[in-house]
Every structure is written in C-alpha cells, then in structure tokens.
Scaffold this motif. Structure first.
Motif, mmCIF file in Angstrom:
data_model
loop_
_atom_site.group_PDB
_atom_site.id
_atom_site.type_symbol
_atom_site.label_atom_id
_atom_site.label_comp_id
_atom_site.label_asym_id
_atom_site.label_seq_id
_atom_site.Cartn_x
_atom_site.Cartn_y
_atom_site.Cartn_z
ATOM 1 N N LEU A 85 0.891 -1.123 -0.069
ATOM 2 C CA LEU A 85 -0.045 -0.088 -0.059
ATOM 3 C C LEU A 85 0.810 1.290 -0.066
ATOM 4 O O LEU A 85 0.642 2.280 -0.735
ATOM 5 C CB LEU A 85 -0.867 -0.101 1.287
ATOM 6 N N VAL A 86 1.850 1.097 0.760
ATOM 7 C CA VAL A 86 2.769 2.405 0.970
ATOM 8 C C VAL A 86 3.604 2.761 -0.460
ATOM 9 O O VAL A 86 3.355 3.685 -0.926
ATOM 10 C CB VAL A 86 3.932 2.198 1.825
ATOM 11 N N VAL A 87 4.167 1.690 -1.004
ATOM 12 C CA VAL A 87 4.903 1.973 -2.301
ATOM 13 C C VAL A 87 3.817 2.252 -3.493
ATOM 14 O O VAL A 87 4.393 2.995 -4.580
ATOM 15 C CB VAL A 87 5.960 0.752 -2.834
ATOM 16 N N THR A 88 2.684 1.691 -3.576
ATOM 17 C CA THR A 88 1.719 2.205 -4.580
ATOM 18 C C THR A 88 0.836 3.239 -4.019
ATOM 19 O O THR A 88 0.104 3.736 -5.083
ATOM 20 C CB THR A 88 0.933 0.948 -4.943
ATOM 21 N N ARG A 89 1.092 3.961 -2.975
ATOM 22 C CA ARG A 89 0.297 4.927 -2.155
ATOM 23 C C ARG A 89 -1.408 4.520 -2.467
ATOM 24 O O ARG A 89 -2.106 5.301 -2.820
ATOM 25 C CB ARG A 89 0.402 6.372 -3.149
ATOM 26 N N HIS B 116 -2.777 3.311 -4.646
ATOM 27 C CA HIS B 116 -3.551 3.011 -6.044
ATOM 28 C C HIS B 116 -2.802 1.757 -6.584
ATOM 29 O O HIS B 116 -1.791 1.591 -6.836
ATOM 30 C CB HIS B 116 -3.179 4.450 -6.745
ATOM 31 N N PRO B 117 -3.679 1.208 -7.540
ATOM 32 C CA PRO B 117 -3.165 0.096 -8.348
ATOM 33 C C PRO B 117 -2.015 0.684 -9.363
ATOM 34 O O PRO B 117 -2.388 1.964 -9.972
ATOM 35 C CB PRO B 117 -4.475 -0.482 -9.113
ATOM 36 N N VAL B 118 -0.969 0.169 -9.764
ATOM 37 C CA VAL B 118 -0.157 0.495 -10.849
ATOM 38 C C VAL B 118 -0.238 -0.220 -11.949
ATOM 39 O O VAL B 118 -0.323 -1.423 -11.820
ATOM 40 C CB VAL B 118 1.348 0.465 -10.217
ATOM 41 N N LYS B 119 0.043 0.497 -13.029
ATOM 42 C CA LYS B 119 -0.104 -0.099 -14.279
ATOM 43 C C LYS B 119 1.101 -0.594 -14.993
ATOM 44 O O LYS B 119 2.253 0.158 -14.720
ATOM 45 C CB LYS B 119 -1.098 0.853 -15.418
ATOM 46 N N GLY B 120 1.222 -1.727 -15.666
ATOM 47 C CA GLY B 120 2.329 -2.346 -16.476
ATOM 48 C C GLY B 120 2.639 -1.331 -17.637
ATOM 49 O O GLY B 120 1.655 -0.961 -18.274
ATOM 50 N N THR B 121 4.065 -1.413 -17.934
ATOM 51 C CA THR B 121 4.265 -0.559 -19.241
ATOM 52 C C THR B 121 4.754 -1.416 -20.180
ATOM 53 O O THR B 121 5.079 -0.836 -21.450
ATOM 54 C CB THR B 121 5.265 0.692 -18.766
ATOM 55 N N ILE B 122 5.222 -2.637 -20.066
ATOM 56 C CA ILE B 122 5.840 -3.433 -21.008
ATOM 57 C C ILE B 122 4.885 -4.311 -21.348
ATOM 58 O O ILE B 122 4.163 -5.304 -20.839
ATOM 59 C CB ILE B 122 6.969 -4.438 -20.159
ATOM 60 N N PRO B 123 4.124 -4.131 -22.642
ATOM 61 C CA PRO B 123 3.312 -4.996 -23.335
ATOM 62 C C PRO B 123 3.486 -6.702 -23.400
ATOM 63 O O PRO B 123 2.818 -7.371 -23.339
ATOM 64 C CB PRO B 123 3.147 -4.646 -24.609
ATOM 65 N N ALA B 124 4.846 -7.003 -23.507
ATOM 66 C CA ALA B 124 5.273 -8.158 -23.815
ATOM 67 C C ALA B 124 5.091 -9.060 -22.432
ATOM 68 O O ALA B 124 4.825 -10.321 -22.569
ATOM 69 C CB ALA B 124 6.773 -8.357 -23.867
ATOM 70 N N THR C 294 -0.365 -10.829 -12.143
ATOM 71 C CA THR C 294 0.214 -9.576 -12.610
ATOM 72 C C THR C 294 0.162 -9.523 -14.106
ATOM 73 O O THR C 294 -0.310 -8.492 -14.566
ATOM 74 C CB THR C 294 1.466 -9.210 -12.017
ATOM 75 N N SER C 295 0.695 -10.443 -14.668
ATOM 76 C CA SER C 295 0.752 -10.330 -16.281
ATOM 77 C C SER C 295 -0.577 -10.404 -16.622
ATOM 78 O O SER C 295 -0.947 -9.830 -17.806
ATOM 79 C CB SER C 295 1.570 -11.864 -16.490
ATOM 80 N N ARG C 296 -1.499 -10.934 -16.293
ATOM 81 C CA ARG C 296 -2.736 -11.238 -16.504
ATOM 82 C C ARG C 296 -3.730 -10.109 -16.733
ATOM 83 O O ARG C 296 -4.361 -9.553 -17.614
ATOM 84 C CB ARG C 296 -3.867 -12.456 -15.961
ATOM 85 N N VAL C 297 -3.554 -9.366 -15.712
ATOM 86 C CA VAL C 297 -4.311 -7.918 -15.540
ATOM 87 C C VAL C 297 -3.281 -6.832 -15.674
ATOM 88 O O VAL C 297 -4.072 -5.901 -15.908
ATOM 89 C CB VAL C 297 -4.828 -7.728 -14.066
ATOM 90 N N ASN C 298 -2.074 -6.962 -15.871
ATOM 91 C CA ASN C 298 -1.032 -5.896 -16.094
ATOM 92 C C ASN C 298 -1.124 -4.943 -15.048
ATOM 93 O O ASN C 298 -0.940 -3.667 -15.550
ATOM 94 C CB ASN C 298 -1.159 -5.263 -17.702
ATOM 95 N N THR C 299 -1.513 -5.363 -13.840
ATOM 96 C CA THR C 299 -1.601 -4.473 -13.027
ATOM 97 C C THR C 299 -1.150 -4.935 -11.602
ATOM 98 O O THR C 299 -1.098 -6.111 -11.442
ATOM 99 C CB THR C 299 -3.215 -4.203 -12.694
ATOM 100 N N GLY C 300 -0.416 -4.027 -10.610
ATOM 101 C CA GLY C 300 0.025 -4.539 -9.313
ATOM 102 C C GLY C 300 -0.985 -3.767 -8.436
ATOM 103 O O GLY C 300 -1.013 -2.732 -8.404
ATOM 104 N N SER C 301 -1.253 -4.395 -7.407
ATOM 105 C CA SER C 301 -2.194 -3.707 -6.348
ATOM 106 C C SER C 301 -2.129 -4.657 -5.152
ATOM 107 O O SER C 301 -2.006 -5.655 -5.026
ATOM 108 C CB SER C 301 -3.642 -3.714 -6.750
ATOM 109 N N ALA C 302 -2.152 -3.702 -3.796
ATOM 110 C CA ALA C 302 -1.949 -4.296 -2.604
ATOM 111 C C ALA C 302 -3.264 -5.046 -2.056
ATOM 112 O O ALA C 302 -3.139 -5.981 -1.279
ATOM 113 C CB ALA C 302 -1.386 -3.387 -1.652
#
Lengths: 321, 316
Positions: free
Chosen positions: A135-139, A141-149, A228-236
């Motif tokens: 929660l702290v490092v993402t403040r 909020h969910p974070v979006k991935g930037t590498i499509p591969a 994470t790869s499936r949703v391309n998002t990281g969230s606490a």
C-alpha cells in the motif's frame, strides 16, 4: 459378483473428490448449455492456475506441519515489485519480483526456525506488513504495467491452449516428483509426521522447515507473476482471501493441517472443486455477499472434516496402543 | 548478589512494557503541552474504549492458547443487530447485540473446543461468514445508527467527569481481571493455556474452559458493539476489520504471550495505553493511513519477538 459391487462402492468412496467433481460438472452442464465445451474447460484450467500453483507450494509446507497465511500478500507484493521495476527491463523485473516474494518466505522461515515463534503469528505478521508495504509503495493506488510483452506470460494461447495451463502442469509434475523421489520430499513427510523423531534420525529439521517456507513463498511469487501479467496491474488489495482459499484447497485435497499427510493429486482436485464452485456461483448469479458466505462455509466444512478425521485416526491409534 | 541481580533482571524483563509506557508519557507530555490535560486523556479513553473492551475478551482467548480472528466481524455483526433492533427500544437493541456476540462466540468455541478444529482456520472461516451475514443483512450499505437518548448518553455523557465509555471500559477491565485472577475458572484458563494435557489429567474440563473463553470473547465483542454504535453514527461493515489487528497488537504489546498461559488484564491495560499513545502520536504527525498500518504491523512483530526473547532469557 457381490464383492465386485462392494469393491466398486469402496472405490467410489475412496474417490470422494472425483465424485464431487463429476457431480459439479454434471450440474453445471445441465444448468448452462455452454458449460460442457473444450474451450470452457481450458478457461477453467486457466482460471485455477494461480491458486493451483500456490496450493502446490502450500501442500509441501502443510505436510511438514507448518503453514503460511502470507501467501496472498506475497502474491500481491511480487506483482507490485514487478510493475514498479519494469524500467529495468522485463527479465530483471520478473526476477526481482520473484526474489522479493521468495525473500518473504525466507523471513517467515527464519523467524519460525530461529525465533521459535508460532508459524501462524509470524505469517500473520508478514501478511500485514507486506500488504502495508504494498500500500505504501503504490500509495494505495493500483499501478499499471508498461511492457506489453509481459502480458504474454499470463495471457498467451498456444495451439488453442492457454499457456498458464502449462505452468500448472509443470509445477504439479515437479512437486509430484519432489515429494515422491527426493530427500526434500521424504523429509517433508518425516518432519510433519514426527519432528522429534526426525531430528533424532538425523534430519536437519530447522533447515528443511526453512526451505519449505521458502518454497511455499516461491510458488506464491510465481502465482503473483501470472496474476500480474494477466491483469497487467499491481495492487496491494489483491489476494485478501487467497491464503485461506489456497489452504482450503490443499486441505480439501486430503492434506492435513496436523502435518505428515497429503498428496499433490489430492490438492489439484481440491483446487478444481473450489474453481468449479466459483464458476457455479457465477453461472447461478449468486450475489457477491452470498459468495463470501459460501466460501466461508466451505472453508469451515473442510477444516471440520479434517479435524474429525484426525480425531478418528488418533482414537484408532490409541485403541491399538 | 547474583540472586539480587537475577531478580532485578527478571523485574526489568517482566515490566519492560510499563517502562516503555512511562517513557512515552514523559516524552509526549514534553512534546505536546496539552497531552497530560484531562481533556486529552478522556479523549483517548473515549477513542479507544472499543479497542480496550475487545482486548479484554481477546486476552482471555489468548491466555487459553487460542486466538479469535473473527472478533472484528463479531463486532460488526453485533453492531448490525444493535442498529436493526433500535426501533424496538434500547433494551432489545442492547440485548440483541450481546446475544448475537455470544452466539458467534459459541460457534467458534464449539468448533474449536468440541470438534478440535484448528482455531486459526476456524476463526478465519467464521470471520468471512460473520462479515458475509452482516453485509447481506445491510445490503452492503453503511449502518446508520439512529439512536435513542440512551445511546447518545452512552456515547457522549460523563459521570463524575469521566466519560461513560470510559466507565464501561473500566468495568469490563475489572470484571475480566477478577475473573482471571480471583476465580477458579480463571486460574484453570491459565492452566489450560500453559499445558492442556497436564490440565486435563488434573481433572480440569479443558473443553469447557476453552469453549467458555471464546463465548465470553463473543459476548464482550457484543458489548463493545453497543459502544461503537453509540459513539459513531455511521459505520461501514468493512472498516470494522481494522479493529482485529489493533486488538491483537494491544494484547501482545501488554505482554500476554501468544504461546498461552502467561499474561493478564493489567498487562492488556498497559498495552492499550501504549497503543493509544502511539496512535495519538501518529495522528498528531498526520502520518498517512498506509504508513500507520505499516507501523502497527512492525510493532506487532517486534512485540512478539521481544516477548519470546525475554521469556527465553528468563528461562520461562
């Protein structure tokens, strides 16, 4: 003739899980005409991959008589690390994520083995801490991935088969081999069966317990990579109930919370049953709050059955001795 | 000499948390002028009365070598019962909340003491179920307490200058303290927590003692829910979950051992005060919520580690 009938009945009684699976599939096929299709089964397989991989690691840990409530947080934390380090490159980010997740297992194992603290309280603590850290490092909020591969890992389809299904297969084959043919696996059952006599027999109980924690977290981290790869998002907030469901799947598959007992084939059946029930709740349009209730009830039913079985076994042992 | 030294070391390790509390009070009263004022202290009392009451119940369970991870869900479900029964009069509302709490505690106790299922998974399972029922009953909406005068009185009034919430906390603390220290059942709970098998062969009905500890914890959560609904007009069922880790942290901070059989209500009171002051401090620093959670998690782990280490040091 009579004995053959009895043997058949006995076989069915021994395969309770398979019976449940068949019954669930039959019910769902009747309820939803689109259910009994190859594509849907592959989807289901895809769907249970994450919990399945994590349940394999959990099985090994449970057999040794410990358990881990932090796997849900580890899964989420791994994903956050991957997404946040993607500027370093795809491979580096995945490796860092896996390392971070596995490190939690090392911390768990260290505190349990060297700190002599109850596994439950250690992993409850790391569960809170790593969720908090996420929660702290993402403040928050969910974070979006930037590498499509990166998305290919969890989403790619080869020859009509979703790739994650292969991971599931590989992990289960590996764990099956480990449990059956390696020292790592045999010590697992020995330690879970009786830690003291294992120690007297010369097994380094502390070292192996530590390694089982590390392995369990490693599979949780693998689950995190796929998710994470499936949703391309990281969230606490991912994985709040994952730990419980993963433990429930393993216990449903016949692995005992009391240690020393369990099979990887049972676990995959447990995972499949929980997956089918989730699917059923979607098909029957069950309200999310009721879904919660159903999940809780299943977890309780599984654990109560495990306790009653263990008690019966205990009584049988006492009766003989 | 060495005997004296041993006793001094022993005293130091057993009263570390009290020393920390005194240190915190001294530091805070220098750092903030208003800290030691009656107004601020009563404010702390008011703010942490629900925590404190729940911590009493959790202390009972933990001394019996258990843990109730469904406590916050029991709180939420009892609060729902309380609010829903408020139109029928405050007696029904209070009785309903306490009865629901007791029933939840009995479910936990039966599964743990009689079925002998693992207490962690049982209470995690009932946590999901109790929360699920609360969400279903309320339809996921916020609880809106439309209290009668009685609840306003509980939430806001003072007797002899001390808030009513504080009095309730005091009564629950005293009652559970007496129960633990001065009754047969309380002493038996310690025996069960230290060594269940030894307690059983000493003709203690261990199942009943454990069952009672969970039932009492449920009942106490029911009482706490009355205070919660009196104090806060609007409650989100989901946020009640925050109480769980706070309550466990309070009990562990006080020095009640998670390994069972060691601890007491006096320690929990010390833990409550430390926790309240740290929280107060974090609020004064306006630390973001996530950081506050992280700090609490670290405190919990440190408290457990310290407890284990100090007990080994004292060869207990």
């Amino acid at each position: 003739m009579k004995s053959a009938g009895r043997r058949t009945l006995r076989f069915i009684a021994d395969q309770k899980l398979l019976v449940i699976i068949v019954a669930l599939i039959a019910t769902l096929s009747i309820a939803d005409s689109n259910f009994f299709t190859l594509r849907n089964f592959l989807n289901l397989l895809n769907h249970i991959t994450i919990n399945g991989i994590m349940a394999a690691g959990m099985t090994i840990l449970l057999i040794s008589g410990s358990f881990d409530l932090s796997v849900g947080s580890v899964m989420a934390f791994t994903g956050i690390v991957i997404i946040l380090t993607q500027s370093l490159g795809l491979v580096a980010s995945i490796l860092l994520g896996l390392a971070a997740g596995t490190a939690v297992g090392a911390l768990n194992g260290f505190l349990v083995v060297k700190g002599r603290i109850n596994a439950f309280i250690v992993t409850l603590g790391t569960m809170i801490i790593f969720k908090g850290l996420g929660l702290v490092v993402t403040r928050s909020h969910p974070v979006k991935g930037t590498i499509p591969a990166f998305q290919a890992i969890g989403q790619a389809v080869v020859a009509g088969i979703p790739v994650p299904a292969f991971y599931l297969l590989v992990v289960y084959a590996a764990v099956w081999y480990i449990l059956k043919y390696t020292k790592f696996g045999r010590n697992d059952f020995a330690i879970g069966g009786n830690p003291l006599s294992s120690k007297l027999a010369g097994i380094n109980v502390d070292l192996y317990t530590f390694l089982y924690f590390v392995f369990c977290s490693f599979t949780a981290a693998l689950g995190g990579v796929v998710l994470t790869s499936r949703v391309n998002t990281g969230s606490a907030v991912f994985g709040d109930q994952t730990s419980l469901l993963v433990i429930a799947a393993a216990v449903l598959g016949g692995t005992s919370l009391f240690g020393g007992k369990g099979t990887i084939l049972g676990t995959i059946q447990g995972v499949l049953i929980l997956g089918l029930i989730e699917k059923a709740m979607v098909i029957f349009n069950v309200d999310t709050n009721y879904q919660l209730l159903v999940r809780g009830a299943i977890i309780l039913a599984v654990i109560v059955t495990d306790a009653l079985t263990a008690r019966r076994r205990q009584r049988a042992v006492e009766a003989v001795g | 000499m060495s005997e004296l030294r041993k006793r001094a070391v022993d005293l130091f390790y057993s009263q570390t948390m009290l020393l920390i509390l005194i240190l915190l009070v001294v530091v805070m009263s220098f750092a903030s002028k208003g800290f030691l004022s009656a107004g601020n202290l009563f404010n702390i009392l008011r703010q942490f009365s629900v925590h404190g009451i729940m911590a009493c119940g959790m202390t009972l369970v933990i001394i019996g070598k258990g843990m109730d991870l469904s406590a916050a869900s029991i709180l939420a479900l009892s609060a729902v019962a309380n609010v829903m029964l408020q139109p029928y009069g405050y007696l029904y509302a209070v009785a309903g909340a306490v009865a629901v709490g007791l029933a939840c505690g009995l479910v936990n106790g039966l599964l743990i003491a009689k079925v002998k299922a693992n207490f962690i998974i049982v209470t995690l399972g009932t946590q999901i179920i109790f929360t699920g029922i609360a969400l279903i009953v309320t339809g996921g909406r916020n609880l809106r307490s439309r209290p009668e005068a009685v609840f306003h009185w509980i939430g806001d009034a003072s007797i002899l200058g001390v808030p009513v919430l504080g009095w309730v906390l005091l009564v629950v603390l005293l009652a559970s303290g007496v129960l633990l220290q001065r009754t047969m059942a309380g002493r038996r709970l310690y025996a069960v927590g230290l060594n269940e098998r030894a307690a059983r062969v000493s003709a203690i009905n261990t199942d009943r003692i454990i069952l009672t500890s969970y039932a009492l914890n449920g009942l106490i959560c029911g009482i706490a829910s009355v205070l919660l609904t009196s104090r806060t007009p609007r409650i989100r069922v989901g946020t009640a979950a925050d109480y769980l880790f706070d309550v466990i942290t309070i009990v562990v901070l006080g020095g009640t051992a998670l390994s069972g059989g060691v601890g007491g209500i006096y320690r929990t009171a010390v833990g409550l005060l430390i926790f309240a002051i740290i929280n107060n401090g974090m609020a004064l620093l306006s630390l973001p919520y996530e950081y506050q959670q992280l700090v609490k998690g670290v405190i919990l782990i440190l408290a457990v580690l310290y407890d284990e280490a100090s007990r080994r040091r004292r060869h207990l």
